[in-house]
Enzyme design. Sequence first.
Site, PDB file in Angstrom:
ATOM      1  N   SER A   1      -7.888   3.852   5.570  1.00  0.00           N
ATOM      2  CA  SER A   1      -8.944   3.886   6.547  1.00  0.00           C
ATOM      3  C   SER A   1      -9.473   4.912   7.045  1.00  0.00           C
ATOM      4  O   SER A   1      -8.677   5.918   7.696  1.00  0.00           O
ATOM      5  CB  SER A   1      -8.179   2.876   7.825  1.00  0.00           C
ATOM      6  OG  SER A   1      -7.919   1.663   7.415  1.00  0.00           O
ATOM      7  N   LEU A   2     -10.882   5.408   7.423  1.00  0.00           N
ATOM      8  CA  LEU A   2     -11.337   6.466   7.961  1.00  0.00           C
ATOM      9  C   LEU A   2     -12.028   6.153   9.237  1.00  0.00           C
ATOM     10  O   LEU A   2     -12.973   6.976   9.603  1.00  0.00           O
ATOM     11  CB  LEU A   2     -12.291   7.097   6.723  1.00  0.00           C
ATOM     12  CG  LEU A   2     -11.714   7.397   5.531  1.00  0.00           C
ATOM     13  CD1 LEU A   2     -12.936   7.913   4.597  1.00  0.00           C
ATOM     14  CD2 LEU A   2     -10.615   8.414   5.512  1.00  0.00           C
ATOM     15  N   GLY A   3     -11.735   5.064  10.012  1.00  0.00           N
ATOM     16  CA  GLY A   3     -12.274   4.617  11.203  1.00  0.00           C
ATOM     17  C   GLY A   3     -13.690   4.482  11.092  1.00  0.00           C
ATOM     18  O   GLY A   3     -14.095   3.762  10.124  1.00  0.00           O
TER      19      GLY A   3
ATOM     20  N   GLY B   1      -7.759  -2.615  11.192  1.00  0.00           N
ATOM     21  CA  GLY B   1      -7.242  -2.596  10.020  1.00  0.00           C
ATOM     22  C   GLY B   1      -6.466  -3.587   9.358  1.00  0.00           C
ATOM     23  O   GLY B   1      -6.299  -3.957   8.089  1.00  0.00           O
ATOM     24  N   ASP B   2      -6.018  -4.598  10.188  1.00  0.00           N
ATOM     25  CA  ASP B   2      -5.459  -5.973   9.799  1.00  0.00           C
ATOM     26  C   ASP B   2      -6.731  -6.924   8.846  1.00  0.00           C
ATOM     27  O   ASP B   2      -6.062  -7.421   7.922  1.00  0.00           O
ATOM     28  CB  ASP B   2      -4.967  -6.653  10.956  1.00  0.00           C
ATOM     29  CG  ASP B   2      -3.781  -6.042  11.412  1.00  0.00           C
ATOM     30  OD1 ASP B   2      -3.024  -5.191  10.925  1.00  0.00           O
ATOM     31  OD2 ASP B   2      -3.678  -6.135  12.693  1.00  0.00           O
TER      32      ASP B   2
ATOM     33  N   GLY C   1     -15.368   4.485   7.506  1.00  0.00           N
ATOM     34  CA  GLY C   1     -15.257   3.311   6.620  1.00  0.00           C
ATOM     35  C   GLY C   1     -13.959   3.567   5.631  1.00  0.00           C
ATOM     36  O   GLY C   1     -12.816   3.685   6.243  1.00  0.00           O
TER      37      GLY C   1
END
Length: 301
Positions: free
Chosen positions: A206-208, A237-238, A211
């Site tokens: 995850s890169l915020g 994230g979930d 993407g």
Amino acid sequence: MIVTVTPNTALDVTYTVDGLRPGEVHRARDVRHRAGGKGVNVARVLHALGADVRAILTAGGSTGAAVEADLAAAEIPADVVPIGGETRRTTTVLADDGSVTLVNEPGPRLTGTEWQTLAAAVRTRKPDVLVCSGSLPPGAGGYAELLGGSKSILDTSGEALLAALAGRPSVVKPNAEELREVTGLRDPVAAAAELRKAGAGAVVVSLGGEGLLAVTGSGTWHAAPSTLLSGNTTGAGDAVVAALALGLGQGESWPDILRGAVALSGAAVLGPLAGDVDLAHYHREQGLVAVRARPGLLDTT
């Protein structure tokens, strides 16, 4: 069936305030309580999408009873493992300036018998895709004991992540900071490659707002949303994990899996609470996500 496992279940308490100022008294405009923990959030998202899902979780005390009541009200199928300790609470403070502040309790200690009951519940369900999410409470065994025999997704951090790689999860989903913490490497492609060497089939980072990065046995891809969204990021994230589980179970290609994951993550940011998703945004955004093969290194520093 997709089965989610939450050893460290929580009752999520969300406060909405005008602004968060350290050292001052705050009066919340709104307070909401909901069954939580990362695996429970994943199950809630999958249930909203109409997927065949079951949550396996621990619950104890009056807080655990509130968790069970909320899951029943939401009609989310669940196997609840009773524990002697009191289920923890997590607190999220949403401020009008867009900031999100979290306070997470550590969770009650599990006995050996409670952990083995949880593991037995997983084995009994024989899932097509197993999702192991969240921190491990004191006394819990490792996620490696639960993995194997089905496609699997691991979403945890620190020592729990490293130890679970022995179970050879199909996909591991850290964020960039968690990945850097466990590998010591700043380049996410190189760091993801290290996790693959240690046992992960694929690594989705995850890169915020930038993407997702996927490093897999068949290639490396970067998937970016069409627009930067503001809102409640606690369940993003979930939602990614939920989309990964759907795509993995349906045998989709990695570019298609990533399109769905970025779109569902954005839909979660637009939801008021962790586990909520804006389905209209999800369906619209899937066709707008840009997925590009990345043969070289991606520098996010």
